[in-house]
Motif scaffolding. Structure first.
Motif, mmCIF file in Angstrom:
data_model
loop_
_atom_site.group_PDB
_atom_site.id
_atom_site.type_symbol
_atom_site.label_atom_id
_atom_site.label_comp_id
_atom_site.label_asym_id
_atom_site.label_seq_id
_atom_site.Cartn_x
_atom_site.Cartn_y
_atom_site.Cartn_z
ATOM 1 N N ALA A 55 37.985 39.215 42.183
ATOM 2 C CA ALA A 55 36.668 39.836 41.995
ATOM 3 C C ALA A 55 36.670 40.756 40.778
ATOM 4 C CB ALA A 55 36.267 40.608 43.242
ATOM 5 N N ASP A 56 37.763 41.519 40.586
ATOM 6 C CA ASP A 56 37.854 42.423 39.432
ATOM 7 C C ASP A 56 37.851 41.657 38.107
ATOM 8 O OD1 ASP A 56 37.923 44.555 41.148
ATOM 9 O OD2 ASP A 56 40.090 44.916 40.959
ATOM 10 N N SER A 57 38.300 40.401 38.137
ATOM 11 C CA SER A 57 38.314 39.593 36.914
ATOM 12 C C SER A 57 36.968 38.920 36.670
ATOM 13 C CB SER A 57 39.409 38.520 37.005
ATOM 14 O OG SER A 57 39.005 37.466 37.871
ATOM 15 N N GLY A 58 36.028 39.168 37.539
ATOM 16 C CA GLY A 58 34.725 38.519 37.403
ATOM 17 C C GLY A 58 34.758 37.081 37.884
ATOM 18 N N GLY A 59 35.742 36.764 38.726
ATOM 19 C CA GLY A 59 35.859 35.409 39.249
ATOM 20 C C GLY A 59 36.471 34.438 38.263
ATOM 21 N N ILE A 60 37.125 34.967 37.234
ATOM 22 C CA ILE A 60 37.676 34.116 36.178
ATOM 23 C C ILE A 60 39.143 33.765 36.422
ATOM 24 C CG2 ILE A 60 38.298 34.099 33.726
ATOM 25 C CD1 ILE A 60 35.742 35.634 33.202
ATOM 26 N N TYR A 61 39.930 34.714 36.932
ATOM 27 C CA TYR A 61 41.369 34.497 37.068
ATOM 28 C C TYR A 61 41.686 33.390 38.063
ATOM 29 C CZ TYR A 61 42.678 38.724 34.488
ATOM 30 O OH TYR A 61 42.882 39.676 33.529
ATOM 31 N N GLY A 62 42.602 32.514 37.659
ATOM 32 C CA GLY A 62 43.141 31.497 38.540
ATOM 33 C C GLY A 62 44.468 31.973 39.105
ATOM 34 N N SER A 63 45.167 31.098 39.807
ATOM 35 C CA SER A 63 46.399 31.510 40.470
ATOM 36 C C SER A 63 47.487 32.014 39.521
ATOM 37 C CB SER A 63 46.932 30.376 41.350
ATOM 38 O OG SER A 63 47.188 29.231 40.575
ATOM 39 N N PRO A 64 47.665 31.447 38.308
ATOM 40 C CA PRO A 64 48.728 32.001 37.449
ATOM 41 C C PRO A 64 48.472 33.457 37.058
ATOM 42 C CG PRO A 64 48.094 29.827 36.679
ATOM 43 C CD PRO A 64 47.100 30.214 37.730
ATOM 44 N N ARG A 65 47.229 33.780 36.717
ATOM 45 C CA ARG A 65 46.926 35.162 36.321
ATOM 46 C C ARG A 65 46.947 36.098 37.520
ATOM 47 N NH1 ARG A 65 42.122 34.839 31.819
ATOM 48 N NH2 ARG A 65 43.430 34.132 30.111
ATOM 49 N N VAL A 66 46.435 35.638 38.654
ATOM 50 C CA VAL A 66 46.479 36.474 39.863
ATOM 51 C C VAL A 66 47.936 36.757 40.213
ATOM 52 C CG1 VAL A 66 45.983 36.535 42.336
ATOM 53 C CG2 VAL A 66 44.234 35.731 40.750
ATOM 54 N N HIS A 67 48.790 35.743 40.122
ATOM 55 C CA HIS A 67 50.211 35.905 40.410
ATOM 56 C C HIS A 67 50.830 36.930 39.458
ATOM 57 C CE1 HIS A 67 54.532 34.717 40.046
ATOM 58 N NE2 HIS A 67 54.429 34.837 41.359
ATOM 59 N N ALA A 68 50.452 36.868 38.169
ATOM 60 C CA ALA A 68 50.989 37.809 37.184
ATOM 61 C C ALA A 68 50.550 39.244 37.497
ATOM 62 C CB ALA A 68 50.533 37.409 35.781
ATOM 63 N N VAL A 69 49.308 39.422 37.912
ATOM 64 C CA VAL A 69 48.816 40.764 38.256
ATOM 65 C C VAL A 69 49.565 41.289 39.477
ATOM 66 C CG1 VAL A 69 46.810 42.077 39.067
ATOM 67 C CG2 VAL A 69 46.544 40.429 37.218
ATOM 68 N N LEU A 70 49.736 40.448 40.485
ATOM 69 C CA LEU A 70 50.481 40.866 41.683
ATOM 70 C C LEU A 70 51.904 41.279 41.306
ATOM 71 C CD1 LEU A 70 49.311 38.137 44.222
ATOM 72 C CD2 LEU A 70 48.806 40.588 44.350
ATOM 73 N N LYS A 71 52.519 40.508 40.417
ATOM 74 C CA LYS A 71 53.891 40.812 39.981
ATOM 75 C C LYS A 71 53.935 42.151 39.243
ATOM 76 C CE LYS A 71 57.708 38.497 37.664
ATOM 77 N NZ LYS A 71 58.110 37.302 36.916
ATOM 78 N N ARG A 72 52.929 42.399 38.361
ATOM 79 C CA ARG A 72 52.862 43.681 37.644
ATOM 80 C C ARG A 72 52.686 44.859 38.594
ATOM 81 N NH1 ARG A 72 49.716 41.146 33.673
ATOM 82 N NH2 ARG A 72 47.818 41.831 34.712
ATOM 83 N N GLU A 73 51.972 44.612 39.700
ATOM 84 C CA GLU A 73 51.749 45.671 40.689
ATOM 85 C C GLU A 73 52.940 45.845 41.625
ATOM 86 O OE1 GLU A 73 48.099 44.675 42.655
ATOM 87 O OE2 GLU A 73 46.871 45.207 40.917
ATOM 88 N N GLY A 74 53.992 45.057 41.422
ATOM 89 C CA GLY A 74 55.193 45.192 42.233
ATOM 90 C C GLY A 74 55.143 44.422 43.543
ATOM 91 N N ILE A 75 54.191 43.514 43.681
ATOM 92 C CA ILE A 75 54.092 42.703 44.900
ATOM 93 C C ILE A 75 54.823 41.397 44.633
ATOM 94 C CG2 ILE A 75 52.513 41.534 46.480
ATOM 95 C CD1 ILE A 75 50.410 43.671 45.694
ATOM 96 N N HIS A 76 55.918 41.193 45.338
ATOM 97 C CA HIS A 76 56.733 39.997 45.141
ATOM 98 C C HIS A 76 56.233 38.882 46.056
ATOM 99 C CE1 HIS A 76 59.466 42.213 42.613
ATOM 100 N NE2 HIS A 76 59.497 43.176 43.533
ATOM 101 N N VAL A 77 55.691 37.840 45.425
ATOM 102 C CA VAL A 77 55.164 36.694 46.159
ATOM 103 C C VAL A 77 55.302 35.476 45.257
ATOM 104 C CG1 VAL A 77 52.803 37.129 45.363
ATOM 105 C CG2 VAL A 77 53.151 35.830 47.433
#
Length: 187
Positions: A55-77
């Motif tokens: 939602a913060d990306s305006g509905g643009i981010y797909g799974s690779p970018r969402v995964h990268a954001v989660l990784k930057r936030e320290g969430i290992h998945v």
């Protein structure tokens, strides 16, 4: 809601016996609905995180970018887990390639007459030329390629590239393909 919930008059044990399902399996399944396992609880938490990022990306981010954001936030998945959770939640990214799309014919436009009557087998060279306009994606934006081929020899007679797909590109290609005008020695 399950079949057994809808038909309380049947009783659980006789139905399970008829279906050859152990009662312990049924009750374990019912307990899992009420008390999801740790993985399902974690999936629910991750889905909420993914929804927020998407939602913060305006509905643009797909799974690779969402995964990268989660990784930057320290969430290992895992990336595949993010893909699965997004697919299950109906979330998808927007691909920049989809925006350009393909050229579509105007349904209201009149069609040009078929001068060769779909016969692409000329008897000699330079009797029939065919052309194509192709978009080539590059790092600096689209590159348009216009090419003219001789239908007899199948050789490229002329080609030209441009950053814009317009009539000038096609006309320039045609000028390169045309033989130079000969001057008349008698004049």
């Amino acid at each position: 809601m399950t079949f057994l919930d809808e038909r309380e008059d049947l009783g659980v044990e006789p139905v399970l016996r008829e279906l050859h399902v152990a009662s312990s399996t049924y009750y374990r399944w019912r307990r899992a609905e009420r008390e999801p396992c740790q993985r399902r609880r974690r999936d629910a938490e991750l889905t909420e995180e993914i929804r927020t990022i998407h939602a913060d990306s305006g509905g643009i981010y797909g799974s690779p970018r969402v995964h990268a954001v989660l990784k930057r936030e320290g969430i290992h998945v895992g990336r595949k887990r993010v893909e699965r959770l997004m697919r299950q939640d109906g979330l998808a990214g927007v691909s920049p390639r989809r925006k350009s799309g393909f050229t579509r014919r105007d349904p209201k436009a009149t069609l040009a007459s078929d001068l060769v009557e779909r016969d692409f087998t000329p008897p000699a060279p330079n009797r029939l030329w065919v052309t194509d306009l192709t978009m080539i994606p590059t790092g600096e934006g689209p590159l348009w390629l216009s090419a003219i081929r001789d239908a007899f020899s199948r050789r490229v007679v002329a080609w030209e590239t441009s950053a814009h797909a317009d009539a000038d590109l096609v006309l320039t290609t045609l000028e390169y393909a045309s033989p130079p005008a000969r001057s008349n020695p008698d004049s």
